[in-house]
Design a protein around this motif. Sequence first.
Motif, short mmCIF file in Angstrom:
data_model
loop_
_atom_site.label_atom_id
_atom_site.label_comp_id
_atom_site.label_asym_id
_atom_site.label_seq_id
_atom_site.Cartn_x
_atom_site.Cartn_y
_atom_site.Cartn_z
N LEU A 52 0.81 -1.22 0.00
CA LEU A 52 0.00 0.00 0.00
C LEU A 52 0.84 1.28 0.00
O LEU A 52 0.54 2.20 -0.76
N PRO A 53 1.92 1.37 0.80
CA PRO A 53 2.74 2.59 0.70
C PRO A 53 3.37 2.75 -0.69
O PRO A 53 3.40 3.86 -1.23
N GLY A 54 3.82 1.67 -1.28
CA GLY A 54 4.40 1.72 -2.62
C GLY A 54 3.39 2.08 -3.69
O GLY A 54 3.71 2.80 -4.63
N ILE A 55 2.17 1.59 -3.54
CA ILE A 55 1.10 1.94 -4.48
C ILE A 55 0.82 3.44 -4.39
O ILE A 55 0.62 4.11 -5.40
N GLY A 56 0.84 3.96 -3.16
CA GLY A 56 0.67 5.40 -2.98
C GLY A 56 1.80 6.18 -3.64
O GLY A 56 1.57 7.21 -4.29
N ILE A 57 3.03 5.69 -3.53
CA ILE A 57 4.18 6.35 -4.17
C ILE A 57 4.04 6.28 -5.69
O ILE A 57 4.31 7.26 -6.39
N LEU A 58 3.60 5.13 -6.20
CA LEU A 58 3.38 5.01 -7.65
C LEU A 58 2.31 5.99 -8.13
O LEU A 58 2.44 6.60 -9.20
N PHE A 59 1.25 6.15 -7.34
CA PHE A 59 0.20 7.11 -7.68
C PHE A 59 0.76 8.53 -7.72
O PHE A 59 0.51 9.29 -8.66
N LEU A 60 1.56 8.88 -6.70
CA LEU A 60 2.17 10.20 -6.64
C LEU A 60 3.14 10.41 -7.80
O LEU A 60 3.14 11.47 -8.45
N LEU A 61 3.96 9.42 -8.09
CA LEU A 61 4.89 9.49 -9.21
C LEU A 61 4.14 9.68 -10.52
O LEU A 61 4.51 10.52 -11.35
N ASN A 62 3.08 8.91 -10.71
CA ASN A 62 2.23 9.00 -11.90
C ASN A 62 1.69 10.43 -12.04
O ASN A 62 1.79 11.05 -13.11
N PHE A 63 1.15 10.95 -10.97
CA PHE A 63 0.57 12.30 -10.98
C PHE A 63 1.63 13.35 -11.31
O PHE A 63 1.42 14.22 -12.16
#
Length: 177
Positions: free
Chosen positions: A152-163
Amino acid sequence: MDTVSKPGSISWIKTTAVILMAAVFFPFIIHLIPPHNGFPIGAYLLPMFYIPFIALFWYDWKVALPIAILAPLLNFLVTGNPNWGFLMVLTLELVLFTGIAFLLLNHKTLKWIAAPFGYIGAKVISSLLLFVIPFMPAAPMEFFLGSLSRALPGIGILFLLNFLLLKYGNPTWEISK
């Protein structure tokens, strides 16, 4: 930059080699952090997925796909991570992630969730594949749910990176508007 998109060109080889080094070095740094609850920090932060996504965004799949294929093996040879049993699964997941993220980046509205959904889609497919081909000794549902909850923390980082890449990045290839 146009020659970077031609596999086999000198520019493509140089670009892929430099990005591949980053794809090996970055997770290595993350794996220096002591494990948490018996799992490497990489299982929580997903560092193997950042560099292929950045390569996909800036250079297209022709650079990102070789990174996704080679980075886990090179990481294993250099650092011993991921462990041998998980190496094939991680490689498959990175290839699937790259393909799913590529498709989503080319969609007008879904491009904003390409990285996190690429990861989730890859995890679903790899977990389902464990029912058919047991690459590693793990119950597929337990593997899926455990991996997803840890990530979940990594998915959040991927979302932030994507954005951040979509908002402030400047891709060299045209993403559908």
